[in-house]
Design a protein around this motif. Structure first.
Motif, short mmCIF file in Angstrom:
data_model
loop_
_atom_site.label_atom_id
_atom_site.label_comp_id
_atom_site.label_asym_id
_atom_site.label_seq_id
_atom_site.Cartn_x
_atom_site.Cartn_y
_atom_site.Cartn_z
N MET A 119 -0.10 -2.06 -42.30
CA MET A 119 0.77 -1.65 -41.19
C MET A 119 0.08 -1.81 -39.83
O MET A 119 0.75 -2.05 -38.82
N ALA A 120 -1.23 -1.70 -39.79
CA ALA A 120 -1.98 -1.83 -38.53
C ALA A 120 -1.83 -3.23 -37.92
O ALA A 120 -2.10 -3.41 -36.74
N GLU A 121 -1.38 -4.20 -38.70
CA GLU A 121 -1.23 -5.57 -38.21
C GLU A 121 0.19 -5.89 -37.72
O GLU A 121 0.47 -7.02 -37.35
N VAL A 122 1.05 -4.90 -37.71
CA VAL A 122 2.42 -5.10 -37.23
C VAL A 122 2.40 -5.08 -35.70
O VAL A 122 1.77 -4.20 -35.10
N PRO A 123 3.07 -6.02 -35.04
CA PRO A 123 3.11 -6.00 -33.58
C PRO A 123 3.70 -4.69 -33.06
O PRO A 123 4.50 -4.04 -33.74
N ALA A 124 3.32 -4.32 -31.84
CA ALA A 124 3.76 -3.05 -31.24
C ALA A 124 5.28 -2.93 -31.23
O ALA A 124 5.82 -1.87 -31.51
N ASP A 125 5.98 -4.00 -30.88
CA ASP A 125 7.44 -3.97 -30.87
C ASP A 125 7.97 -5.21 -31.58
O ASP A 125 8.20 -6.24 -30.96
N PRO A 126 8.14 -5.13 -32.90
CA PRO A 126 8.59 -6.30 -33.66
C PRO A 126 9.96 -6.83 -33.22
O PRO A 126 10.28 -7.98 -33.44
N ARG A 127 10.75 -5.98 -32.57
CA ARG A 127 12.09 -6.42 -32.12
C ARG A 127 11.99 -7.59 -31.15
O ARG A 127 12.90 -8.42 -31.10
N THR A 128 10.91 -7.65 -30.37
CA THR A 128 10.77 -8.74 -29.39
C THR A 128 10.68 -10.10 -30.07
O THR A 128 10.92 -11.12 -29.42
N GLN A 129 10.34 -10.11 -31.35
CA GLN A 129 10.28 -11.36 -32.11
C GLN A 129 11.52 -11.53 -33.00
O GLN A 129 11.55 -12.40 -33.85
N GLY A 130 12.51 -10.68 -32.80
CA GLY A 130 13.74 -10.76 -33.56
C GLY A 130 13.63 -10.19 -34.97
O GLY A 130 14.52 -10.37 -35.80
N ILE A 131 12.56 -9.48 -35.25
CA ILE A 131 12.33 -8.94 -36.59
C ILE A 131 13.19 -7.70 -36.82
O ILE A 131 13.24 -6.80 -35.99
N LYS A 132 13.88 -7.69 -37.97
CA LYS A 132 14.73 -6.55 -38.33
C LYS A 132 14.15 -5.73 -39.47
O LYS A 132 14.51 -4.58 -39.67
N VAL A 133 13.26 -6.37 -40.28
CA VAL A 133 12.65 -5.68 -41.41
C VAL A 133 11.16 -6.02 -41.44
O VAL A 133 10.77 -7.16 -41.25
#
Length: 162
Positions: free
Chosen positions: A93-107
């Motif tokens: 989980m530490a490798e998840v970007p701060a705001d995944p929404r900016t990359q269009g990620i939903k899951v």
């Protein structure tokens, strides 16, 4: 036409992590009817991937225990799109970007902790299927299922062994 006739068919994505060299028959049975499988790392042996690949197409990331020549080609991050849902897979989980929404990620699918969990933050669904490998502490042996219909994703995690 009824509303059900307008809905896209659902996609069933099996979620598994932290198998640590162990392919349990309960996990294979759980994943048997999936359209695809995501393994969120700590595989530890190519034979695990070979067994899962006989069930459905695989998306796999390398975990901190995936070392050696067989694991060198595995990515640390993977992104896939199922219907209209973008999924990010990382082991930790530490490798998840701060705001995944900016990359269009939903899951976001992760592993590492061996703790099964599902949560939603800022419109992003976070799923850790737990560990389907050797038991760690008093945590259950578990796996998950992601069901996707169009732009909607829903997750569940099931205990395979208490």
């Amino acid at each position: 036409m009824t509303p059900a006739q307008h809905r896209p068919p659902s996609s069933r994505i099996g979620l598994i992590s932290d198998t640590h060299n162990l392919v349990r028959p309960e996990a294979l049975a759980y994943l048997a009817n999936c359209d695809a499988i995501i393994h969120a790392g700590d595989i530890c042996n190519q034979a695990v991937l070979d067994a899962l690949a006989q069930i459905a197409p695989l998306t796999v990331v390398r975990g901190n225990n995936d070392v050696g020549e067989w694991a060198a080609a595995l990515p640390t991050h993977a992104t896939l799109t199922v219907q209209q849902v973008v999924i990010l897979v990382v082991h930790d989980m530490a490798e998840v970007p701060a705001d995944p929404r900016t990359q269009g990620i939903k899951v976001v699918v992760t592993g590492h902790s061996h703790k099964p969990s599902i949560s939603e933050r800022d419109g992003v669904l976070f799923v850790n299927p737990g560990s389907a490998g050797p038991r760690r502490f008093k945590l259950p042996v578990s796996a998950g299922l992601l069901t996707i219909e169009g732009a909607h994703a829903e997750a569940r995690v099931d205990v395979l062994l208490e």
